[in-house]
Scaffold this active site. Sequence first.
Site, short mmCIF file in Angstrom:
data_model
loop_
_atom_site.label_atom_id
_atom_site.label_comp_id
_atom_site.label_asym_id
_atom_site.label_seq_id
_atom_site.Cartn_x
_atom_site.Cartn_y
_atom_site.Cartn_z
N ARG A 188 0.86 -1.19 0.00
CA ARG A 188 0.00 0.00 0.00
C ARG A 188 0.89 1.24 0.00
O ARG A 188 2.08 1.15 0.28
CB ARG A 188 -0.93 0.02 1.19
CG ARG A 188 -0.22 0.13 2.51
CD ARG A 188 -1.22 0.34 3.63
NE ARG A 188 -0.52 0.28 4.92
CZ ARG A 188 -1.12 0.35 6.09
NH1 ARG A 188 -2.43 0.48 6.15
NH2 ARG A 188 -0.45 0.29 7.21
N GLU A 196 -6.09 6.41 15.67
CA GLU A 196 -5.73 4.99 15.69
C GLU A 196 -4.77 4.71 16.84
O GLU A 196 -3.83 5.48 17.05
CB GLU A 196 -4.96 4.57 14.42
CG GLU A 196 -5.75 4.47 13.16
CD GLU A 196 -4.85 4.00 12.00
OE1 GLU A 196 -3.85 3.29 12.25
OE2 GLU A 196 -5.15 4.37 10.87
N HIS A 205 -2.98 -8.53 13.77
CA HIS A 205 -3.02 -7.27 14.52
C HIS A 205 -4.21 -7.32 15.48
O HIS A 205 -5.29 -7.79 15.11
CB HIS A 205 -3.19 -6.11 13.53
CG HIS A 205 -2.88 -4.77 14.08
ND1 HIS A 205 -3.69 -4.13 14.99
CD2 HIS A 205 -1.85 -3.92 13.84
CE1 HIS A 205 -3.17 -2.95 15.28
NE2 HIS A 205 -2.05 -2.80 14.60
N GLU A 217 -2.11 8.38 6.70
CA GLU A 217 -0.73 8.51 7.17
C GLU A 217 0.24 8.93 6.07
O GLU A 217 1.16 8.17 5.72
CB GLU A 217 -0.27 7.20 7.81
CG GLU A 217 -1.05 6.83 9.05
CD GLU A 217 -0.53 5.58 9.74
OE1 GLU A 217 0.13 4.76 9.08
OE2 GLU A 217 -0.80 5.42 10.95
N TRP A 251 3.58 -5.71 13.22
CA TRP A 251 4.65 -5.32 12.28
C TRP A 251 5.97 -4.99 12.99
O TRP A 251 6.89 -4.51 12.37
CB TRP A 251 4.18 -4.13 11.42
CG TRP A 251 3.44 -3.07 12.20
CD1 TRP A 251 2.08 -2.97 12.35
CD2 TRP A 251 3.99 -1.97 12.95
NE1 TRP A 251 1.75 -1.89 13.13
CE2 TRP A 251 2.90 -1.25 13.50
CE3 TRP A 251 5.29 -1.51 13.19
CZ2 TRP A 251 3.08 -0.12 14.29
CZ3 TRP A 251 5.46 -0.39 13.97
CH2 TRP A 251 4.36 0.29 14.52
C1 GAL Z 1 -1.39 2.25 10.83
C2 GAL Z 1 -2.28 2.25 9.61
C3 GAL Z 1 -3.40 1.25 9.74
C4 GAL Z 1 -2.86 -0.08 10.20
C5 GAL Z 1 -2.11 0.14 11.49
C6 GAL Z 1 -1.56 -1.13 12.06
O1 GAL Z 1 -0.16 2.82 10.58
O2 GAL Z 1 -2.83 3.52 9.37
O3 GAL Z 1 -4.03 1.11 8.49
O4 GAL Z 1 -2.02 -0.61 9.24
O5 GAL Z 1 -1.04 0.99 11.27
O6 GAL Z 1 -0.82 -0.91 13.23
#
Ligand code: GAL
Length: 686
Positions: free
Chosen positions: A115, A313, A364, A154, A321
Amino acid sequence: MPPITTRLSGSGLAFGGDYNPEQWPEEVWADDMALMREAGVTMVSVGVFSWALLEPAPGVYDFGWLDRLLALLHEHGIAVDLGTPTTVPPAWFYQRHPEALPVTKDGQRLAFGGRGAICHSSPAYREAATAVTTRLAERYADHPALAMWHVHNEYGAPVSECYCDISAEDFRRWLRERHQTLDALNEAWGTTFWGQRYSDWAQIQPPRRTPTAGNPGQQLDFKRFTSDAMLANFTAERDILHRLSVGVPVTTNFMTALSQCRSVDYWAWGREVDVVSNDHYLVAEAERTHVNLAMSADITRSVAGGAPWLLLEHSTGAVNWQPRNIAKRPGEMARNSLSHVARGSDGAMFFQWRASRFGAEKFHSTMLPHAGTDSRIWREVVRLGADLGRLAEIQGSRVRPDVAVLWDWHSWWAEDMEWRPTEDHSADERADAWYEALYDRHLTVDFAHPEAELAAYPLVVVPSLYLMTEAASANLRRYVEQGGVLVVSYFSGIVDATDTVHPGAHPGALRDVLGLTVEEFLPLRAGRQVALSGDAAMTGGGLLSGDVWTETVVPRGADTVWRYADGPAAGGPAVTRHALGAGHAWYVSTRLAPADLDRVLALASQDTRLDDREDLPRDVEIVHREGEQGSYLFAINHTAAETKVPLPVPGTELLTGERTVGRLCVPVGGVRVVRLDREPGDEPRG
Ligand code: GAL
């Protein structure tokens, strides 16, 4: 916060998360609605990654599923933060425009399949992104569920810079605007050095991989250009939304944690959004994750100019990750959420609502985990929803800061380039360390741009500000002369905005205010330490310890408080204090051990009107928010022991409804929020 709140169902703090129901059959949606109601969800972010579904073929749109989804959410009283899906253009777009895929410094073109593979200078991308944004805005401009627009996702991740030929052309356009003439550019970049002089704009390229250190001015301008190129794409979408969807606020989710994003100048971006929102993920293996969280929240509030902002978020548990995805333990999610709220967020949102069964993020954590509702996370989510409901009146109130830390992304970019005195120094490491020292003194930190008005702060700390303009230099001088207390760490005030050394001895921009010059940088060998001995009367004696950096400091008006007892600068000043006008400027010329930083701060604080809050235990976080409804004290206990926090006046604890007088008991790992019995604004700052 601007109008968002008036458009939300009722008022109060926002609670919810990214909702990607397109990953599920529609019969699941009804379940989602019921569970969202159970959890007290007030808002969800929708459509952030949905371009391929919304526009399955060029110019062919399918809004049916989104129509049904928004109607359903509205029916259940859940507000929508509607994404423009421009962070992932569809496969058909790249088939037509492979040139819109970004190219790395080494000339490698990145591929579709992840992405955020975007060249932000691509006209084709801009055209496609604005087209889909226009269609979305036309369709949902006045939708009753719509609370806020969420542009892209982001900016700055996972790639920001693109070194392709299209970017090169755009970079040259940007440079012409900035420098006007080639002569000015040659001067700003110091191109007479190593014979890099340009005689034609067309010769200028992005700072692609070079055989040895590249031109610093060119690299710094490319960083500025990259932040601006992304910002131009944001404002293009924002302007469409403003025009077609009048009165609906527009945001884009920032990542202000220094460990998460380096490429966005959030001072500039903060001015362009209607609502500042932020995503924060713990560096989960760190020992004191709550300190980094607090720092990110404080930066976010600061780029919002002190106004409330929104945590868009974070995670209920582990991310997927990091090298080792350490899960949050019971109570930690609530502490995290309420720390953000304490520091100015008007809500707590998560990535994401329901766990995905496929794709890169299936491991996640989510609000509704794979384990379903018979799970600890779900129970804690439901409880958090109820707790946020009890804190509704806090919405719109503002955090009361104690001190300021100066920070500037441009300086960071310049400071962390290659061929500096030592690779062991980094600006963000110093910012983290000084922030932690202030956090441990229970001080609430505002971050400030070096040219911002500082008079309200009794103490201003400069952890590392290598690049400093004349305006910033004059600003700091004025601040101290008028009674402020400034604490400056080494390698600050060295160069101007073009990465050119200020004329004369270091630190050119700070010599006068600090009352000293630095004759020579004396970085230390890896792992070596130096000892500092203090003036016994002033410091109480004992040795301090530093590493990484020392230097030859020559006092020119400043008093020496600690001296180097050994090392290459032995005998010379290490920590100094300069009386200037009505204020004082302190200088710290080495990287002090954390406990020693605290000693210097303790001493410098004696020059200020700051309260002494040392009686509070470490890792008990106290923050104040003040608003029309009242004055609120947040107490967050990150320790494994119950703690008692002295209250300045009695009050009502909002999560339990109990009256509290004298000392507030905060259970192990718990949070308490007290509405104090006083008129807002009664208490003096600091
Ligand atoms: C953010 C992102 C989300 C998701 C999240 C996972 O950086 O905006 O879409 O990937 O991380 O931690």
